[in-house]
Design a protein around this motif. Structure first.
Motif, short mmCIF file in Angstrom:
data_model
loop_
_atom_site.label_atom_id
_atom_site.label_comp_id
_atom_site.label_asym_id
_atom_site.label_seq_id
_atom_site.Cartn_x
_atom_site.Cartn_y
_atom_site.Cartn_z
N ILE A 13 45.23 7.78 -49.34
CA ILE A 13 46.59 7.96 -49.05
C ILE A 13 46.74 8.75 -47.76
O ILE A 13 47.51 8.39 -46.95
N ASP A 14 46.00 10.09 -47.39
CA ASP A 14 46.05 10.76 -45.97
C ASP A 14 45.71 9.84 -44.89
O ASP A 14 46.66 9.87 -43.96
N GLU A 15 44.80 9.04 -45.11
CA GLU A 15 44.43 8.35 -43.92
C GLU A 15 45.60 7.13 -43.59
O GLU A 15 45.86 6.90 -42.52
N ALA A 16 46.20 6.57 -44.55
CA ALA A 16 47.23 5.60 -44.68
C ALA A 16 48.41 6.16 -44.00
O ALA A 16 49.08 5.53 -43.21
N ALA B 84 49.88 5.22 -40.25
CA ALA B 84 51.49 5.03 -40.11
C ALA B 84 52.11 5.88 -39.11
O ALA B 84 52.83 5.34 -38.46
N MET B 85 51.79 7.28 -39.11
CA MET B 85 52.42 7.98 -38.03
C MET B 85 51.97 7.82 -36.65
O MET B 85 52.81 7.94 -35.93
N LEU C 193 53.82 4.53 -35.38
CA LEU C 193 55.18 4.27 -36.00
C LEU C 193 56.07 3.51 -34.91
O LEU C 193 56.81 2.54 -35.73
N GLY C 194 55.89 3.55 -33.67
CA GLY C 194 56.76 2.80 -32.91
C GLY C 194 56.17 1.17 -33.16
O GLY C 194 57.21 0.35 -33.20
N GLN C 195 54.94 0.97 -33.07
CA GLN C 195 54.79 -0.46 -33.34
C GLN C 195 55.09 -1.03 -34.67
O GLN C 195 55.55 -2.00 -34.94
#
Length: 154
Positions: free
Chosen positions: A109-112, A116-117, A120-122
């Protein structure tokens, strides 16, 4: 009504879960394994609750059956056969530790979240639904402000 599920499960020997539909993790099965109860269930109940190296339902934390007669027979066998009960209980513990390991799952979860962060723009550029909703949200604000202007003019 049960006040304390832990107390109720600790007083039992086997969980019967004759599930005919459902998806994902079956909470009642995971809970029972956590309290040392092997489970009798259907293929629907066991779905998604095996490791990839499991070669048969014998590697599961209880018994998996496909009809009512088998269900009754499996419940009696699991309840009365000490060796089968102990083997199923041990398999349940192995499955809990491999499928629901807190540290491993938190790391995933932490890696995901970090991925994502970082992107984020993409991700936002590829998210067509959010773009449509954002566009419509802005348009509604524009029309609402025009309505207010017209209302104040009168």
């Amino acid at each position: 009504h049960v006040e304390d599920i832990k107390e109720a499960l600790l007083q039992r020997r086997v969980l019967l879960a004759p599930l005919r539909f459902g998806a994902g993790i079956k909470g009642k099965i995971v809970d029972s394994w956590g309290y040392g109860l092997p489970v009798v269930t259907t293929s629907v109940g066991a779905e998604g609750m095996m490791t990839t190296d499991a070669i048969a339902s014998d590697d599961w934390g209880g018994l998996i059956v496909s009809n009512e007669d088998e269900f009754v027979e499996a419940a009696v066998n699991l309840y009365t056969t000490k060796e089968l009960w102990e083997y199923s209980q041990n398999r349940a513990i192995v499955l809990l530790n491999s499928l629901f390991n807190k540290e491993q799952n938190l790391q995933v979860i932490d890696e995901a979240l970090n991925d994502a962060m970082m992107n984020l723009g993409q991700r936002r550029k590829r998210d067509i639904t959010s773009q449509l909703l954002w566009h419509q949200s802005n348009r509604s604000t524009e029309y609402f402000s025009k309505w207010i202007e017209l209302k104040e003019v009168k």
